[in-house]
Design a protein around this motif. Structure first.
Motif, PDB file in Angstrom:
ATOM      1  N   ASP A   1      -8.138  -1.572  -2.696  1.00 33.95           N
ATOM      2  CA  ASP A   1      -8.206  -1.161  -1.285  1.00 33.95           C
ATOM      3  C   ASP A   1      -8.718  -2.264  -0.361  1.00 33.95           C
ATOM      4  OD1 ASP A   1      -7.123   1.428  -1.539  1.00 33.95           O
ATOM      5  OD2 ASP A   1      -9.047   2.164  -2.297  1.00 33.95           O
TER       6      ASP A   1
ATOM      7  N   ALA B   1       0.829  -1.212   0.000  1.00 37.70           N
ATOM      8  CA  ALA B   1       0.000   0.000   0.000  1.00 37.70           C
ATOM      9  C   ALA B   1       0.863   1.261   0.000  1.00 37.70           C
ATOM     10  CB  ALA B   1      -0.940  -0.010   1.200  1.00 37.70           C
TER      11      ALA B   1
ATOM     12  N   ALA C   1      -4.581  -4.711  -2.978  1.00 36.66           N
ATOM     13  CA  ALA C   1      -4.293  -3.301  -2.693  1.00 36.66           C
ATOM     14  C   ALA C   1      -4.839  -2.383  -3.783  1.00 36.66           C
ATOM     15  CB  ALA C   1      -2.786  -3.092  -2.529  1.00 36.66           C
TER      16      ALA C   1
ATOM     17  N   ARG D   1      -7.460  -5.267   2.250  1.00 37.97           N
ATOM     18  CA  ARG D   1      -6.309  -5.640   3.068  1.00 37.97           C
ATOM     19  C   ARG D   1      -6.205  -7.160   3.175  1.00 37.97           C
ATOM     20  NH1 ARG D   1      -2.815  -2.827   4.461  1.00 37.97           N
ATOM     21  NH2 ARG D   1      -2.549  -3.826   6.454  1.00 37.97           N
TER      22      ARG D   1
ATOM     23  N   ARG E   1       2.228   1.667  -3.410  1.00 36.88           N
ATOM     24  CA  ARG E   1       1.139   2.101  -4.303  1.00 36.88           C
ATOM     25  C   ARG E   1       0.965   3.610  -4.194  1.00 36.88           C
ATOM     26  NH1 ARG E   1      -4.240   0.516  -1.852  1.00 36.88           N
ATOM     27  NH2 ARG E   1      -3.559   2.229  -0.535  1.00 36.88           N
TER      28      ARG E   1
END
Length: 128
Positions: free
Chosen positions: A85, A19, A82, A87, A22
């Protein structure tokens, strides 16, 4: 001395790193940032390639190669999560939810048509 990381910790930590890359990674310096820069289709292509490599490694009967390829698949799957979004902990929670549930029962629950007003019995459209 720090305690060794558990599998859940490793997945959570990897999810954090992915993340972060990203959101802040430089595509010239980070493979993950480069994948995100190429977009979801490229990420999903990598997931598909890795899944194929897992199948080939398993068919070859080489346990060490299988471990290596599954690690690649899990990594690229975390990148795909990711991108949307999601987890890794959410996947682990879903696996925990399924614990003790018969695979056949779980599949039947997923396959059952949703009850909708425009659907009749067993998902057949109503003539009303």
């Amino acid at each position: 001395m720090n305690a060794p990381l558990t599998g859940n910790d490793i997945l959570a930590q990897l999810g954090e790193v992915v993340a972060q890359r990203r959101d802040q990674g430089d595509p010239d310096k980070s493979y993950v940032a480069k994948l995100f820069a190429k977009g979801l289709d490229q990420i999903l292509k990598k997931v598909g390639e890795e899944a194929t490599e897992v199948v080939i490694a398993a068919k070859d009967g080489d346990p060490q190669k299988l471990v290596y390829e599954v690690a690649d698949l899990w990594f690229h799957s975390i990148v795909a999560l990711a991108a949307l979004d999601v987890r890794p902990e959410q996947v682990l929670a879903e696996l925990a939810r399924r614990e003790g549930l018969s695979g056949l029962e779980e599949f039947a629950a997923r396959s059952a048509p949703a009850s909708r007003p425009d659907q009749g019995i067993e998902g057949v459209p109503s003539t009303r």
